[in-house]
Design a protein around this motif. Sequence first.
Motif, PDB file in Angstrom:
ATOM      1  N   ASN A  41       0.815  -1.211   0.000  1.00  0.00           N
ATOM      2  CA  ASN A  41       0.000   0.000   0.000  1.00  0.00           C
ATOM      3  C   ASN A  41       0.850   1.262   0.000  1.00  0.00           C
ATOM      4  N   LEU A  42       1.937   1.251   0.754  1.00  0.00           N
ATOM      5  CA  LEU A  42       2.730   2.471   0.916  1.00  0.00           C
ATOM      6  C   LEU A  42       3.794   2.655  -0.151  1.00  0.00           C
ATOM      7  N   LEU A  43       4.134   1.585  -0.860  1.00  0.00           N
ATOM      8  CA  LEU A  43       5.129   1.710  -1.922  1.00  0.00           C
ATOM      9  C   LEU A  43       4.487   1.627  -3.303  1.00  0.00           C
ATOM     10  N   LEU A  44       3.832   0.506  -3.576  1.00  0.00           N
ATOM     11  CA  LEU A  44       3.276   0.311  -4.912  1.00  0.00           C
ATOM     12  C   LEU A  44       2.033   1.178  -5.151  1.00  0.00           C
ATOM     13  N   VAL A  45       1.031   1.048  -4.277  1.00  0.00           N
ATOM     14  CA  VAL A  45      -0.234   1.762  -4.491  1.00  0.00           C
ATOM     15  C   VAL A  45      -0.034   3.276  -4.382  1.00  0.00           C
ATOM     16  N   LEU A  46       0.597   3.726  -3.301  1.00  0.00           N
ATOM     17  CA  LEU A  46       0.800   5.165  -3.117  1.00  0.00           C
ATOM     18  C   LEU A  46       1.713   5.738  -4.197  1.00  0.00           C
ATOM     19  N   ILE A 227      -3.293   4.773   2.172  1.00  0.00           N
ATOM     20  CA  ILE A 227      -2.771   4.790   3.539  1.00  0.00           C
ATOM     21  C   ILE A 227      -3.789   4.225   4.515  1.00  0.00           C
ATOM     22  N   GLY A 228      -5.095   4.485   4.263  1.00  0.00           N
ATOM     23  CA  GLY A 228      -6.118   3.936   5.142  1.00  0.00           C
ATOM     24  C   GLY A 228      -6.100   2.423   5.168  1.00  0.00           C
ATOM     25  N   SER A 229      -5.810   1.816   4.026  1.00  0.00           N
ATOM     26  CA  SER A 229      -5.711   0.364   3.978  1.00  0.00           C
ATOM     27  C   SER A 229      -4.526  -0.127   4.811  1.00  0.00           C
ATOM     28  N   LEU A 265       8.837   0.062   8.632  1.00  0.00           N
ATOM     29  CA  LEU A 265       8.986   1.317   9.361  1.00  0.00           C
ATOM     30  C   LEU A 265       9.527   2.414   8.457  1.00  0.00           C
ATOM     31  N   PHE A 266      10.495   2.052   7.600  1.00  0.00           N
ATOM     32  CA  PHE A 266      11.063   3.033   6.665  1.00  0.00           C
ATOM     33  C   PHE A 266       9.990   3.566   5.722  1.00  0.00           C
ATOM     34  N   SER A 267       9.169   2.670   5.183  1.00  0.00           N
ATOM     35  CA  SER A 267       8.183   3.087   4.189  1.00  0.00           C
ATOM     36  C   SER A 267       7.107   3.978   4.788  1.00  0.00           C
ATOM     37  N   THR A 268       6.770   3.792   6.056  1.00  0.00           N
ATOM     38  CA  THR A 268       5.716   4.611   6.656  1.00  0.00           C
ATOM     39  C   THR A 268       6.171   6.048   6.877  1.00  0.00           C
ATOM     40  N   CYS A 269       7.440   6.266   7.020  1.00  0.00           N
ATOM     41  CA  CYS A 269       7.936   7.599   7.388  1.00  0.00           C
ATOM     42  C   CYS A 269       8.437   8.403   6.187  1.00  0.00           C
ATOM     43  N   SER A 270       8.352   7.839   4.985  1.00  0.00           N
ATOM     44  CA  SER A 270       9.060   8.458   3.869  1.00  0.00           C
ATOM     45  C   SER A 270       8.208   9.266   2.915  1.00  0.00           C
ATOM     46  N   TRP A 271       6.917   8.899   2.756  1.00  0.00           N
ATOM     47  CA  TRP A 271       6.205   9.434   1.600  1.00  0.00           C
ATOM     48  C   TRP A 271       5.085  10.406   1.945  1.00  0.00           C
ATOM     49  N   THR A 272       4.773  10.608   3.197  1.00  0.00           N
ATOM     50  CA  THR A 272       3.632  11.468   3.527  1.00  0.00           C
ATOM     51  C   THR A 272       4.031  12.679   4.362  1.00  0.00           C
ATOM     52  N   ASN A 273       5.304  13.057   4.300  1.00  0.00           N
ATOM     53  CA  ASN A 273       5.747  14.174   5.134  1.00  0.00           C
ATOM     54  C   ASN A 273       5.556  15.523   4.451  1.00  0.00           C
ATOM     55  N   ASN A 274       4.926  15.540   3.288  1.00  0.00           N
ATOM     56  CA  ASN A 274       4.691  16.782   2.570  1.00  0.00           C
ATOM     57  C   ASN A 274       3.346  16.684   1.881  1.00  0.00           C
ATOM     58  N   ALA A 275       2.561  17.762   1.934  1.00  0.00           N
ATOM     59  CA  ALA A 275       1.218  17.728   1.354  1.00  0.00           C
ATOM     60  C   ALA A 275       1.223  18.032  -0.136  1.00  0.00           C
ATOM     61  N   ARG A 276       2.389  18.056  -0.757  1.00  0.00           N
ATOM     62  CA  ARG A 276       2.492  18.274  -2.195  1.00  0.00           C
ATOM     63  C   ARG A 276       3.308  17.142  -2.819  1.00  0.00           C
ATOM     64  N   HIS A 277       3.015  16.877  -4.079  1.00  0.00           N
ATOM     65  CA  HIS A 277       3.806  15.863  -4.755  1.00  0.00           C
ATOM     66  C   HIS A 277       3.752  16.087  -6.251  1.00  0.00           C
ATOM     67  N   SER A 278       4.695  15.468  -6.957  1.00  0.00           N
ATOM     68  CA  SER A 278       4.796  15.544  -8.402  1.00  0.00           C
ATOM     69  C   SER A 278       5.065  14.131  -8.926  1.00  0.00           C
ATOM     70  N   GLY A 282       6.468  10.354  -7.131  1.00  0.00           N
ATOM     71  CA  GLY A 282       5.817   9.060  -7.225  1.00  0.00           C
ATOM     72  C   GLY A 282       6.768   7.952  -7.619  1.00  0.00           C
ATOM     73  N   LEU A 283       7.837   8.309  -8.338  1.00  0.00           N
ATOM     74  CA  LEU A 283       8.797   7.285  -8.750  1.00  0.00           C
ATOM     75  C   LEU A 283       9.552   6.706  -7.564  1.00  0.00           C
ATOM     76  N   CYS A 284       9.729   7.496  -6.493  1.00  0.00           N
ATOM     77  CA  CYS A 284      10.523   7.031  -5.348  1.00  0.00           C
ATOM     78  C   CYS A 284       9.911   5.802  -4.674  1.00  0.00           C
ATOM     79  N   PRO A 285       8.656   5.876  -4.193  1.00  0.00           N
ATOM     80  CA  PRO A 285       8.091   4.681  -3.583  1.00  0.00           C
ATOM     81  C   PRO A 285       7.874   3.550  -4.575  1.00  0.00           C
ATOM     82  N   PHE A 286       7.534   3.898  -5.834  1.00  0.00           N
ATOM     83  CA  PHE A 286       7.306   2.845  -6.828  1.00  0.00           C
ATOM     84  C   PHE A 286       8.587   2.061  -7.087  1.00  0.00           C
ATOM     85  N   CYS A 287       9.709   2.759  -7.253  1.00  0.00           N
ATOM     86  CA  CYS A 287      10.991   2.080  -7.468  1.00  0.00           C
ATOM     87  C   CYS A 287      11.404   1.290  -6.238  1.00  0.00           C
ATOM     88  N   SER A 288      11.111   1.820  -5.045  1.00  0.00           N
ATOM     89  CA  SER A 288      11.403   1.078  -3.822  1.00  0.00           C
ATOM     90  C   SER A 288      10.608  -0.222  -3.781  1.00  0.00           C
TER      91      SER A 288
END
Length: 299
Positions: A41-46, A227-229, A265-278, A282-288
């Motif tokens: 959910n936090l890497l592929l879906v997000l 994230i809700g999932s 733990l790493f994935s939960t803290c990495s992708w939602t610390n900013n309310a903006r994205h481009s 999106g490539l960062c969590p997808f590649c991870s």
Amino acid sequence: MGGLLNATFGNAVELIVSIIALSAGELEVVQASMLGSILSNLLLVLGMCFLLGGLTNMKDKDGCGIEQTFAHGNAQITGSLLALSCASMIFPAVLYGVRDQSDAERDKTVLMLSRGTCVILLLLYCLYLVFIMHTHKELFSEDKDEDEVTQLGPWEASILLLVTTLIISFCADYMVETIDALAASGKMSKTFIGLILIPIVGNAAEHAAACTMAIKNKMDVAMSCAIGSGIQIALLVTPALVMLGWAIGQPLSLHFETCKYLLALFSTCSWTNNARHSPNRGLCPFCSGCHLYRAGRQV
């Protein structure tokens, strides 16, 4: 509410598969599938939401580049809950490593700690529901689209959900029976099946829903789906399975392997610390997620 319902029904597949695997004693598969679901959910879906949403909403009406936004408070709350739930999963492993006891005694101690931790996580999820549905529901309000038309009524949707659940239960029962044979063949390990395959199949529903909402520029709904999932798996499904294992005599605990919970733990803290994205973000969590797939393939 829409994101919560999407996450709930989307997790039904994994819940059914995990219950059947738990009753069959496949504890390694159940543990791996729970962590795999959070990671998926936090890497592929997000990541796909960020990527597809950013690509389809890259420019405004004047042709200037823009970034998609979502509620920052919502992201902070959900990110904190996920970090807390993953930290709760670390404590049993730490206790297992520091206790100077025999393996059987350490397993018993960790099992008791895991069950106590699960009670706390279940209470935390109940409080989270009260927070998002009663006391602070305005923070999680979603924009209604007046052009959308209801496709199914309550009765039709309920019957369809019941039939689908029955079909999934039969398929899940067959799949669990073949896990041992597949692992014995050497083609795939139980860890890979639980960590990669089951979460990808189980998250297909919320994956499609979240990406559709991101393309429509409804990022708050997309974030709620993705994230809700993950929150529901971490705070509700995993603790509920541990308690169910206690009831049926299966010693399922929160003692995960080190590499798995550190990744979670790493994935939960990495992708939602900013309310903006481009799209780049999106490539960062997808590649991870792709790296995780390749790493899991070697297990």
